[in-house]
Enzyme design. Structure first.
Site, PDB file in Angstrom:
ATOM      1  N   ASP A 116       1.256  10.019  -1.556  1.00  0.00           N
ATOM      2  CA  ASP A 116       0.136   9.424  -0.381  1.00  0.00           C
ATOM      3  C   ASP A 116       0.633   9.856   0.834  1.00  0.00           C
ATOM      4  O   ASP A 116       2.053  10.173   1.124  1.00  0.00           O
ATOM      5  CB  ASP A 116       0.316   7.888  -0.552  1.00  0.00           C
ATOM      6  N   ARG A 130      -5.890  15.639  -1.856  1.00  0.00           N
ATOM      7  CA  ARG A 130      -6.752  14.540  -1.671  1.00  0.00           C
ATOM      8  C   ARG A 130      -7.076  14.582  -0.285  1.00  0.00           C
ATOM      9  O   ARG A 130      -6.203  14.446   0.662  1.00  0.00           O
ATOM     10  CB  ARG A 130      -6.267  13.167  -1.853  1.00  0.00           C
TER      11      ARG A 130
END
Length: 306
Positions: free
Chosen positions: A132, A182
């Site tokens: 992340d 992502r």
């Protein structure tokens, strides 16, 4: 303005204590978070994958300040991955890891070794890890650690946030064969010389980044709930002759579930970002800051409870 207020509140210990004890807090938790334990998130994962969706699981917790806390997070991820592997979910569920949760603030080398342990366990379980991205001050560190991890674990995924002014540049650097990226809009505060603040500018940046990723040889993971961006993504897939298995849409657990099912029913790869754990406050506040409808949900919960 509301977005900035909520992002500031996400860093306030006083607001955190008030929220965690508020009567409506459990409504927020149930809406966006799978639960506090591994069993809770596995139940949600089985339900979502049974409906044709994919999953990425995030163990909530960040800004770890003690080595023992980082070790506890790693242990939880290893247990989760062992369960995913034993239940044959490795081809449908991966994990997302915040480097702050595994010790980056203490020592970057510690974070690398802890992340490496999680990546190795993920490979054993037949799945992958996505790192992340956090606030703008950690971008260089995250990309540096990503490069280190990909030496032994080349499927490790990255996240780029389109609100950052350099996001298109980052996407171009990461759009290579075997890379998994992502793309999301971003949910952290940042100064104007680093990040866009107007929603229209963030959206335009998202489209530019999406064009780079969809034209490249890597595997784009398009994290958005915006119908306009989803439509553009579909058009780019056609333009670049990408098969449904050559990219995926990603959406948050508890948001636009019907749209998730619709896209999956059309044959698209749809992955749901599913958080679990007791450290839910910062995550929930950023979700409300991202999307006014989420704040409206909380306010309705507050007004309808006695």
């Amino acid at each position: 303005m509301f977005r900035q207020v909520l992002l500031a509140a996400s860093r306030s210990n006083g607001v955190r204590r008030a929220m965690e004890t508020a009567p409506f807090a459990q409504g927020v938790v149930r809406r966006f978070i799978a639960g506090g334990e591994v069993d809770d998130v596995l139940d949600v994962t089985l339900s979502l994958t049974g409906d044709g969706r994919l999953v990425t699981i995030d163990h909530l917790g960040e800004d770890t300040t003690e080595p023992s806390h980082a070790e506890a997070v790693v242990t939880d991820y290893l247990s989760l991955l062992d369960r995913l592997g034993s239940q044959g979910l490795g081809d449908r569920a991966e994990v997302s890891v915040k480097l702050s949760a595994v010790g980056r603030a203490l020592d970057e080398g510690l974070a690398v070794e802890n992340a490496r342990r999680i990546c190795a366990a993920a490979e054993t379980a037949g799945t992958t890890v996505t790192l992340d991205m956090e606030d703008h001050t950690t971008v260089a560190s995250t990309l540096r650690i990503l490069r280190e991890l990909r030496r032994d674990h080349p499927r490790t995924g990255a996240v780029i946030q389109s609100y950052l002014r350099r996001s298109e540049e980052y996407c171009a650097e990461l759009a290579y064969e075997g890379s998994r990226v992502r793309l999301c809009k971003g949910a952290y505060a940042a100064p104007s010389d680093v990040a866009y603040s107007a929603r229209a500018d963030i959206d335009k940046s998202y489209v530019r980044c999406m064009k780079v990723l969809m034209a490249g040889p890597g595997y784009p993971m398009l994290a958005t709930h915006d119908p306009r961006l989803i439509e553009i993504a579909g058009a780019l897939a056609v333009l670049h002759d990408r098969a449904p298995g050559g990219f995926e849409y990603q959406m948050l657990y508890g948001i636009r579930s019907a749209e998730q099912s619709r896209l999956a029913g059309m044959g698209a790869q749809v992955r749901v970002y599913v958080p679990y754990g007791r450290e839910w406050y910062g995550y929930a506040m950023r979700r409300m800051a991202e999307r006014p409808a989420n704040l409206a949900f909380v306010l309705r919960s507050f007004t309808t409870r006695t």
